[in-house]
Design a protein around this motif. Structure first.
Motif, PDB file in Angstrom:
ATOM      1  N   PRO A  82       3.422  25.949  52.968  1.00 46.42           N
ATOM      2  CA  PRO A  82       3.617  25.868  54.398  1.00 46.42           C
ATOM      3  C   PRO A  82       4.409  24.992  54.924  1.00 46.42           C
ATOM      4  O   PRO A  82       4.549  23.848  54.384  1.00 46.42           O
ATOM      5  N   ARG A  83       5.172  25.194  56.165  1.00 48.30           N
ATOM      6  CA  ARG A  83       6.064  24.456  56.766  1.00 48.30           C
ATOM      7  C   ARG A  83       5.468  22.964  57.263  1.00 48.30           C
ATOM      8  O   ARG A  83       5.942  21.935  56.895  1.00 48.30           O
ATOM      9  N   MET A  84       4.381  23.097  57.841  1.00 46.07           N
ATOM     10  CA  MET A  84       3.763  22.087  58.636  1.00 46.07           C
ATOM     11  C   MET A  84       2.605  21.140  57.832  1.00 46.07           C
ATOM     12  O   MET A  84       2.045  20.485  58.411  1.00 46.07           O
ATOM     13  N   SER A  85       2.540  21.419  56.563  1.00 51.98           N
ATOM     14  CA  SER A  85       1.446  20.999  55.649  1.00 51.98           C
ATOM     15  C   SER A  85       1.727  20.492  54.274  1.00 51.98           C
ATOM     16  O   SER A  85       2.462  21.197  53.749  1.00 51.98           O
TER      17      SER A  85
ATOM     18  N   PHE B  43      -1.307  25.739  50.276  1.00 48.72           N
ATOM     19  CA  PHE B  43      -0.465  26.377  49.752  1.00 48.72           C
ATOM     20  C   PHE B  43      -0.683  27.885  49.891  1.00 48.72           C
ATOM     21  O   PHE B  43      -1.645  28.400  50.309  1.00 48.72           O
ATOM     22  N   ILE B  44       0.411  28.668  49.952  1.00 48.76           N
ATOM     23  CA  ILE B  44       0.263  30.218  50.017  1.00 48.76           C
ATOM     24  C   ILE B  44       0.707  30.990  48.804  1.00 48.76           C
ATOM     25  O   ILE B  44       1.453  30.843  47.885  1.00 48.76           O
ATOM     26  N   ILE B  45      -0.343  32.102  48.573  1.00 54.50           N
ATOM     27  CA  ILE B  45      -0.191  33.092  47.471  1.00 54.50           C
ATOM     28  C   ILE B  45      -0.102  34.233  48.143  1.00 54.50           C
ATOM     29  O   ILE B  45      -0.817  34.841  49.144  1.00 54.50           O
TER      30      ILE B  45
ATOM     31  N   LYS C  13      -0.687  37.769  52.369  1.00 57.95           N
ATOM     32  CA  LYS C  13      -0.478  36.518  52.141  1.00 57.95           C
ATOM     33  C   LYS C  13      -1.853  35.736  52.839  1.00 57.95           C
ATOM     34  O   LYS C  13      -2.316  36.113  53.732  1.00 57.95           O
ATOM     35  N   VAL C  14      -2.024  34.849  51.843  1.00 57.27           N
ATOM     36  CA  VAL C  14      -3.378  33.859  52.159  1.00 57.27           C
ATOM     37  C   VAL C  14      -2.997  32.406  52.017  1.00 57.27           C
ATOM     38  O   VAL C  14      -2.404  32.004  51.008  1.00 57.27           O
ATOM     39  N   GLU C  15      -3.122  31.606  53.102  1.00 59.56           N
ATOM     40  CA  GLU C  15      -2.816  30.075  53.083  1.00 59.56           C
ATOM     41  C   GLU C  15      -4.222  29.502  52.478  1.00 59.56           C
ATOM     42  O   GLU C  15      -5.315  29.684  53.429  1.00 59.56           O
TER      43      GLU C  15
END
Length: 1802
Positions: free
Chosen positions: A534-537, A541-543, A549-551
């Motif tokens: 993620p951009r802000m964290s 993580f994203i899969i 898509k799930v963060e």
């Protein structure tokens, strides 16, 4: 013109329907669309892809059971089809290839009852509407057929209905298969559900009963496919819910059930309170679920525990542990300082926790606030702060609950475990679906990982099935590219994958979530396309999963994966005195590898963290949760791959739990996530639409011409398809099916619809023309007739009117002439006088006015002239002066301007231009002035002319006035005369007025009198009307009272009949239950006898078998003696035996009470009909007199047979060949000649007998005056001649009557045989034609082979028939020879006796024709004697080894019953009660035995039902009771029983007959059941009416009559077979009617039930087919004269359902008509049919939801059962009306074929 309809994307509805308003051309960038709401839209195409929108399917395909049947397969079509089925048709199940899509209705639906289970049992998956039961049946069937284990995979979101679907699947298996033992394993399997729901389910924001764990239940079956046990595996219990719940959520149900049951005494020691008082149950702030009573749920849970063998003490222990967890959550930890905490010494909740768990308060409070640290040299005890202490407390609660959960699962598995070897199993996987929330943690990661694995297995299975289908049909297979999620699985589980890195970080001493996240970024970021950051964290993580898509948030991953708990706290619990707690933690520390073989040979996966032993080294680590889950998931996949999977995808339609509310956004998310759209994509990539050649031919036959239709359907389809579809790539021809590309079926449907529309228009045109012409001709004929009569009437009226008018005109003419003449004369005189005076006055006035006007004009003329001259002068002077001034001033100005402008040339030009204009204006003014002058001149001349004319007129008027004045002077003299005449007329007027007043007064008086008369008449009429009204009211009241009395009597009679039927039904059900228990009792005896060391002898077994049913003293004593022997010999299962014996005794007592009640009601009914019986007696007396006279006439007719018998004897003795009794043989011809001659001489003999009878009567009357009332007939004449003749005739008549009866019966039998032979020949002819037609369709080689096989079969059948016919003829010849010998001997003896008795004088003087008088034969008493030792042989030959076919064909009906009764009569004659008892007991037991052995043979059951009823009727007829002796002959009354009253045995026989009847119905139902649906619903009796629609992957049974399928003719043939069999067996006609009624009920109920469960059958054309089939059944009833048996009424629900399919369904009037028409259907059935109604052609319309709601509103007040399906197992109560026999017992002969030579006639 209609354009294409498409789907366009929409933000709210996902996809929106639209229609093109302008043709699309290649290169267009915009589509012009018209939306359904009426708006116009310009849809821009994607400039990059330029993909066109998806096309819509035709309306005819919308709402299909299988999504793969759609012509266009894409996401909007799937979504729309599901929505239409769910919202419009209220159907929650839909097939998508091999997947069953189940949408949660959030409403209880009546589609899961036992009747629905029975309806789906044994059916093919495509034959019925989609259902979870259909999937379960398919799994069960494949397990039995393929010998392969099965799995049902149920997945979906929380709240989608997974648990309910899995529960219903298990219920189906438990109901259909049953258990192989008495342990009721299926009940235990179902009982595990409430236990697992209470400890594993909880309320969430999405679902009130959400499963917070996954489970896989294996249901085990034996070789007979009965349930023998089950085993459960659980996955990933959500332990965090024990200590924390979000808003609007709850903890596990068991805690609230405990809190809701605190009032129970056994829970007092747990010291519980309401759920709001505990921290672990109040965090969600909503502890109540609407509609759920936690106390009742606790009762259900405890019952389930008891059923699974968990006793009361263990249950209390479980509840004790759960209560301790609740109290532990309320323990408050307080801060001591920043690094330590403590618990007060007197904490009440901790005290209760320690008491319940059996641990010390001190140790537990200490280790809750401290932890032990170990180093290499020493151990430290360190206090922990409050936050860590609270976390440690919660971890301990979760650990205890997990251990308890595991323990309960283990014990449930032990209870479900079977000692019998498991042959196969069906697994039901209830597992969580793909999840994504705002915050996703470790649980969501594991869940989505499991779904990735399952999706991969699903894709491979779908791909494999698709490939197998193509290869089986030999279609070229092209590789389809489908999504493979192996990269995502590798990202999770491979080396250095997410789980591997997580376990590695857990092993690090200072591992944290942040360092793990950094490792993930370093390993996979920018290296794997499925992994993103993620951009802000930096802690997430994203899969990219297959669905979305799930963060994932990294926080908590390590802690949840390690799942740590304080070891010292566990040690404290292990030291407990509480046995259950010690048992929970006794395995703590053992680490079992899931990959190794489990103990006991069974596989059980436990996803519980196992702690290491205290003695283990600290380097050894337990398995992490992630590793355990990965290993268990791997085992699960291996299990699923070893089975045949069946998929159920549960869809949640909305997030608000609204019933039948569909949210497209949420639905399409789940469809993408569960793999349904992937299945569609794989199917659509190839040839998704598939038709068999027969179905294609049937559906698109309308597109073919007659010349295109060939005998080879496959070739026909190929030729036609090549013409219709030009592109050969759009279809492929397989071995049995045609494969179509997407959209081709829609194209063919359009062609078919266009063709049908054109045909319909042509038919409509022709029919409307014909109807209009017929109507026109009728109207024309009617109009001509009306005109003829009207014109004649009008002409007559006109003639009459003209005559009257002419007469009236003549009268009026003269009358008016007279009146007008008188009036005219009076008016003329008066007018002349008035005119004279008036004209004179007016002339004077006019003259004066003219004179004054003339003088005034002269004055005005002069004055006006003077004034005008004066004004003119003044004006002229003023104007001239003004003109001078103005002109002078203007001239000066002009002069100045001219001087200035004179210098320029332009000025002159302008001046000239202005001058020209001015000149032209002046010229125009001059012209206008001239015109005005000319007009004024003309006007002046006109005025002069008019003035001259006026002057002339005034002069003429002046002259006329002067003449009038002279005339007025003349008329002045006439005024006096007129005045006098006026005075006279006034006097006459006064006299007339006086006379008029007198007449008016008289008229008023007359009118008043007439009004009084009319009032009197009105009063008189009123009184008459009142009198008539009173009489009518009295009559109406009397009639109404009579109707009320009649109605009340009918209702009371009907109520009594209903009560009687209910009592009979209840009694017969008890008999059935009694029979079942009796059979169970016998099975138990057999099991006990077969047990080693506990065997019984055969005699004991037979004795108990024969004597256990009846209530005789001998049976009871025998049973008790055998019972004592059994007690000494076999003690096994004695408790069960005693229970059964007690149950049998109770049933017998209840049976006796019901019998008494039945007798009492029958007595009441008999008393009510006593008066009718008296009238019947009188009528019967007259009938008996008529029968007596008829019998005497028959006796006289039989005299002629003496001579006939001699000729027949000579003919038969001369021809002893094999065919002498065959038709056409000499004996047959002689017999026919003799019968004809007998008929010819019948009249002559009648006259002779009547003359003789009259002489006897006259002589008797003459002798009555001379001798005593009892004369001796021998002395009627001198030599006794008349007496001898009379006696001889009597004896001869008796003999010849019996001979005639036998000959007549033989003749009737022969005629019946000839008719049967003719019928068989017709059937054979029809069969030959069918076979010929079938053979013509076969290839030449197969045709020759089939013809040879058929010829061999035919010759074999003919040989068998000839042999059977030869045997019959031999028997007939032998019988006739024997009878003729006896008759010849008797006739000879009678002739000799006749010669001896005739006097010599009579012989010489009066020769008469000799009469043969037979010798009196030995008088048999209708009894059969047998020895006691021959009783077994009698029963064996007459019952056990008797073949019904031979008896029914060759012998009289009911012969075994007659023989048994004749034997019984002899035992009664001997007064041998032992013999009577043993004979009846052996007979009944033997009948039961033969029925048990051949209970599936309809012929055997029907035969013994007929004979049992005949035996029962014989016991009644010959009982000696007056009620049964009314129709007996004197001889039959003499044969009545004399010594024993067998009323009790009559009741036993009646019960036996009821059991046989029920067995007959079951046997008949088993034969009819496979035929009904195929013959009544699927087969097209009227070919071409209903076309076959595409059915998708789940192919239903074809409606085309292939070889081997049942048709309506099959049902009718079977009904004919049943009826003819019962008639041959001599079954009572009333009993046959009851059987037929039951048959038709079964046909109607099964057909209606299948109709209600099959959407493809609910169409207009199918309604026509059903009505035609029902009419054929009614025609069958009429042919058999069975219309009054009530069978037609049982079909009324089916008839009304068919009518419902055909009637209009639009307006309120239609709704009213449907409500009044469908009175035999329930509201649920009507609504179901309307919901299922599906158009087969485009001309039909679907039923709107508004119309269905209107129907529901109108039927709201109906009081009826909510059950949807009819009870197919219902059996009408049977009655056996008394039917006396006319067969004389003494005339019955024993045929030698029965081998009863040991019986002797008495």
């Amino acid at each position: 013109m209609s354009y294409a309809r498409v789907w366009i994307p929409d933000v709210e509805e996902v996809w929106k329907s639209a229609e093109l308003t302008k043709d699309y051309k290649q290169g267009d960038t915009v589509l012009h669309l018209h939306l359904e709401d009426g708006t116009e839209l310009e849809h821009k195409l994607d400039p990059k892809t330029k993909n066109l929108p998806h096309l819509r399917n035709p309306d005819i395909l919308v709402g299909e059971n299988d999504l793969t049947a759609l012509s266009y397969l894409h996401e909007p079509a799937v979504l729309h089809n599901l929505k239409v089925r769910f919202i419009d048709s209220k159907l929650i199940y839909t097939y998508c290839g091999i997947v069953l899509v189940a949408i949660n209705p959030y409403e209880n639906l009546p589609i899961y009852g036992t009747d629905i289970i029975n309806a789906y049992s044994g059916q093919n998956m495509g034959d019925m509407d989609p259902h979870i039961f259909a999937v379960a049946e398919e799994a069960y069937k494949q397990m039995a057929r393929d010998e392969r284990n099965q799995s049902i995979i149920v997945s979906g979101e929380s709240g989608a209905g997974k648990t309910v679907s899995a529960k219903y699947a298990m219920r189906y298996f438990a109901t259909v298969s049953g258990s192989a033992s008495e342990a009721n394993v299926e009940e235990k399997v179902l009982a595990s559900n409430p236990i697992m729901e209470s400890i594993g389910n909880a309320k969430t924001t999405r679902n009130d009963n959400s499963s917070r764990f996954g489970k896989y239940i294996e249901i085990g079956f034996d070789k007979k496919y009965h349930i023998i046990g089950a085993n459960m595996r659980t996955y990933l219990l959500e332990k965090s819910r024990v200590v924390f719940q979000a808003d609007e959520e709850r903890n596990y149900h068991i805690f609230y059930q405990l809190c809701g049951s605190t009032h129970l005494p056994e829970f007092k020691d747990l010291k519980l309170g309401p759920a709001d008082s505990f921290h672990y149950t109040k965090q969600g702030r909503n502890p109540v679920i609407d509609g759920v009573d936690d106390a009742k749920e606790m009762f259900t849970t405890r019952n389930a525990f008891s059923l699974l063998g968990i006793n009361e003490s263990y249950q209390i222990g479980i509840f004790q542990v759960l209560a301790a967890i609740l109290h532990l959550g309320n323990v408050e930890v307080k801060d001591r300082d920043s690094d330590s905490s403590n618990i007060p010494p007197n904490n009440s909740h901790l005290t209760i926790f320690c008491d319940l768990m059996g641990v010390t308060y001190k140790d537990m409070s200490h280790w809750l606030c401290h932890k032990k640290l170990k180093t290499a040299t020493e151990t430290y005890i360190k206090p922990i702060p409050k936050l860590q202490a609270v976390n440690a407390r919660d971890a301990l609660s979760k650990h205890i609950y997990a251990k308890l959960f595991s323990w309960i699962v283990d014990h449930v598995n032990e209870a479900l475990h079977s000692t019998v070897k498991q042959h196969s199993f069906i697994g039901v996987l209830d597992i969580y679906g793909f999840e994504t929330f705002e915050i996703n943690s470790f649980e969501q990661f594991c869940i989505n990982y499991a779904n990735e694995k399952l999706q991969q297995q699903f894709n491979m299975h779908v791909f494999k099935l698709e490939q197998e289908e193509y290869m089986k049909e030999q279609i070229p297979w092209t590789l389809i590219d489908f999504y493979d999620n192996q990269p995502c699985i590798n990202l999770i589980e491979a080396k250095l994958g997410v789980l591997d890195l997580l376990d590695e970080e857990c092993r690090m001493p200072k591992g944290s979530d942040d360092t793990w996240a950094q490792k993930l970024y370093n390993t996979h970021l920018k290296k794997c396309v499925l992994f993103e950051k993620p951009r802000m964290s930096n802690k997430a993580f994203i899969i990219q999963h297959f669905a979305d898509k799930v963060e994932y948030q990294c926080e908590g991953f390590l802690e949840k994966n390690k799942d740590t708990v304080n070891e010292e706290q566990i040690n404290v619990l292990k030291a407990s005195k509480f046995d259950l707690l010690v048992e929970l933690f006794q395995g703590e520390g053992k680490v079992t590898s899931p990959t190794g073989p489990p103990p006991g040979g069974r596989t059980r996966l436990s996803i519980k963290p196992d702690k290491a032993r205290p003695s283990q080294s600290s380097k050894e680590h337990k398995m992490t949760v992630g590793l355990q889950f990965r290993n268990s998931l791997q085992l699960l996949m291996e299990t699923l791959n070893a089975t045949t999977p069946h998929y159920v995808r549960c869809i949640k339609p909305n997030d608000y739990k609204f019933p039948f509310t569909f949210d497209p956004k949420r639905a399409v998310q789940q469809l993408r996530a569960c793999g349904v759209l992937e299945t569609i994509r794989i199917s659509a990539a190839g040839f998704p639409s598939r038709w068999t050649y027969q179905e294609f031919f049937s559906r698109y036959r309308v597109l073919m011409k007659q010349k295109d239709v060939l005998t080879d359907k496959k070739l026909t389809c190929k030729n036609v398809l090549e013409k219709l579809v030009q592109d050969p790539d759009k279809y492929q021809f397989g071995k049995t099916k045609i494969f179509f590309r997407a959209g081709q079926v829609a194209y063919l449907e359009k062609l078919r619809a266009d063709k049908l529309r054109a045909a319909c228009i042509r038919i409509q045109k022709t029919i409307r023309c014909w109807l209009a012409r017929k109507k026109y001709l009728r109207m024309k004929s009617a109009a001509i007739s009306i005109q003829r009569y009207v014109r004649g009437y009008q002409a007559r009226c006109l003639a009459k009117f003209l005559r009257r008018t002419r007469a009236a005109i003549i009268i009026q003419k003269y009358q008016r002439m007279y009146v007008e003449r008188k009036r005219y004369k009076r008016q003329q005189a008066a007018a002349l006088a008035i005119q004279c005076i008036l004209r004179a006055y007016m002339a004077r006035q006019q003259y004066q006015a003219l004179l004054r006007e003339h003088k005034a004009i002269i004055i005005q003329k002069w004055v006006r002239g003077w004034l005008a001259r004066q004004w003119y002068k003044r004006s002229l002077a003023a104007i001239v002066y003004l003109q001078c001034c103005v002109r002078r001033m203007r001239a000066k100005r002009e002069l100045k301007k001219l001087k200035i402008e004179a210098r320029s040339v332009e000025h002159f030009k302008k001046l000239n231009i202005g001058m020209e204009n001015k000149i032209m204006q002046l010229q125009r003014k001059i012209d206008e002035q001239n015109k005005e002058n000319r007009a004024m001149s003309e006007r002046l001349s006109n005025l002069e002319i008019s003035h001259t004319a006026e002057s002339e007129r005034l002069r003429g008027e002046l002259n006329r006035l002067r003449g009038a004045e002279e005339e007025a002077r003349n008329n002045a003299n006439r005024i006096t005369t007129l005045l006098e005449e006026l005075a006279r007329l006034r006097k006459e007027l006064e006299a007339t007025r006086t006379e008029k007043k007198t007449i008016e007064d008289w008229a008023d008086t007359y009118r008043h009198e007439m009004e009084m008369v009319s009032e009197l008449k009105d009063q008189n009429n009123l009184l008459k009307n009142e009198k008539n009204d009173l009489n009518r009211m009295i009559q109406e009241q009397g009639q109404l009272m009579a109707e009320k009395m009649q109605k009340a009597l009918e209702e009371e009679t009907k109520q009594l009949e209903n009560d009687l039927n209910e009592e009979r039904s209840r009694y017969q059900n008890l008999l059935t239950e009694h029979l079942r228990l009796e059979e169970r009792y016998e099975d138990l005896k057999e099991e006990v006898s077969l047990t080693p060391g506990h065997r019984r002898t055969d005699s004991t077994h037979s004795s108990n078998e024969s004597e256990c049913t009846y209530n005789s003293e001998f049976a009871e004593s025998e049973e008790s003696s055998r019972g004592r022997e059994d007690v000494t010999k076999a003690a096994l299962d004695m408790s069960l035996f005693l229970k059964l014996q007690k149950r049998v005794t109770e049933l017998e007592q209840e049976k006796q009470s019901l019998q008494n009640e039945l007798d009492r009601k029958e007595e009441q009914f008999q008393r009510a009909r006593a008066r009718d019986d008296e009238d019947h007696k009188k009528a019967r007396g007259a009938e008996l007199e008529y029968e007596s006279l008829k019998r005497q006439e028959l006796e006289s007719e039989n005299k002629k047979l003496k001579h006939d018998l001699n000729q027949m004897r000579q003919s038969l003795t001369g021809n002893a060949g094999a065919g002498m009794a065959a038709p056409g043989s000499p004996a047959y011809k002689v017999l026919l000649d003799q019968l004809n001659s007998s008929n010819e001489e019948l009249e002559v003999r009648k006259e002779e007998v009547l003359i003789l009878r009259s002489q006897l009567v006259s002589q008797k009357e003459a002798m009555q005056h001379k001798v005593s009332p009892t004369p001796d007939y021998r002395e009627l004449n001198e030599d006794g001649e008349l007496w001898l003749v009379y006696e001889g005739l009597k004896e001869t008549n008796r003999l010849l009557e019996s001979q005639l009866q036998s000959q007549k019966k033989t003749y009737d039998n022969e005629v019946e045989a000839l008719r049967g032979e003719l019928q068989s020949m017709k059937e054979e002819n029809n069969r030959q034609q069918q076979l010929l037609a079938q053979n013509l369709q076969l290839p030449p080689e197969a045709r020759i082979e089939a013809s040879l096989q058929h010829e061999i079969t035919r010759l074999t059948n003919e040989n068998l028939d000839l042999m059977e016919q030869l045997e019959k003829q031999d028997k007939t010849v032998r019988k006739l020879k024997k009878q003729l010998k006896v008759f010849a001997k008797k006739i000879g003896e009678l002739e000799g006796k006749w010669v001896e008795n005739v006097s010599p004088g009579q012989t010489v003087d009066e020769p008469i024709r000799p009469v043969n008088i037979p010798r009196k034969e030995k008088d048999f008493q209708g009894m059969l004697e047998y020895k006691r030792e021959d009783e077994l042989k009698l029963v064996k030959n007459l019952i056990l080894e008797l073949k019904p076919r031979g008896v029914a064909v060759n012998l009289i009906p009911g012969l075994p019953a007659y023989i048994l009764f004749m034997c019984l009569r002899h035992a009664d004659y001997l007064n041998d009660d032992q013999k009577v008892r043993t004979l009846l007991t052996s007979t009944i037991n033997s009948i039961k035995k033969i029925l048990k052995k051949k209970g599936d043979d309809f012929e055997t059951v029907s035969f013994w039902l007929s004979n049992t009823c005949r035996f029962l009727h014989c016991l009644k007829q010959y009982s000696g009771e007056e009620a049964f002796m009314k129709h007996n002959t004197q001889k039959q009354n003499d044969h009545c029983l004399t010594n024993f009253d067998l009323a009790e045995y009559r009741q036993v026989l009646s019960d036996l007959a009821i059991q046989i009847y029920q067995q007959l119905i079951k046997c008949m139902e088993n034969i009819l059941q496979p035929m009904i649906v195929s013959g009544m619903l699927e087969h097209e009796t009227i070919q071409g009416v209903s076309g076959v629609k595409p059915t998708g992957l789940r192919k239903r049974t074809s409606s085309i009559a292939d070889e081997g399928t049942y048709t309506l003719d099959s049902i009718l043939r079977q009904l004919n077979s049943f009826h003819s069999t019962m008639c041959q067996h001599g079954t009572d006609p009333e009993l046959i009617k009851q059987v037929v009624k039951q048959q038709f009920y079964i046909i109607g109920a099964v057909t209606l039930n299948n109709l209600l469960l099959r959407k493809d059958m609910c169409s207009w054309s199918k309604g026509m087919q059903i009505r035609y089939n029902v009419s054929q059944l009614e025609e069958w009833l009429r042919d058999k004269n069975l219309m009054t048996c009530g069978a037609k009424e049982t079909l009324e629900p089916l008839i009304q359902a068919a009518q419902l399919l055909q009637v209009k369904k639009k307006t309120d009037e239609d709704a009213e008509a449907i409500c009044s028409m469908c009175n035999a259907l329930t509201t649920a059935q009507i609504v179901k049919v309307l919901n299922l109604y599906t158009p087969v052609n485009e001309f039909e319309e679907r039923v709107s939801i508004t119309f269905i709601r209107t129907i529901q509103t109108r039927l709201r007040d109906r009081k009826e059962s909510p059950q949807l399906l009819m009870d197919t197992k219902m059996i009408y109560p049977v009655t056996f009306p008394f039917n006396p026999s006319t067969v004389a017992l003494e005339t019955i002969q024993l045929p030698s074929s029965l081998n009863l030579s040991f019986l002797t006639r008495v």
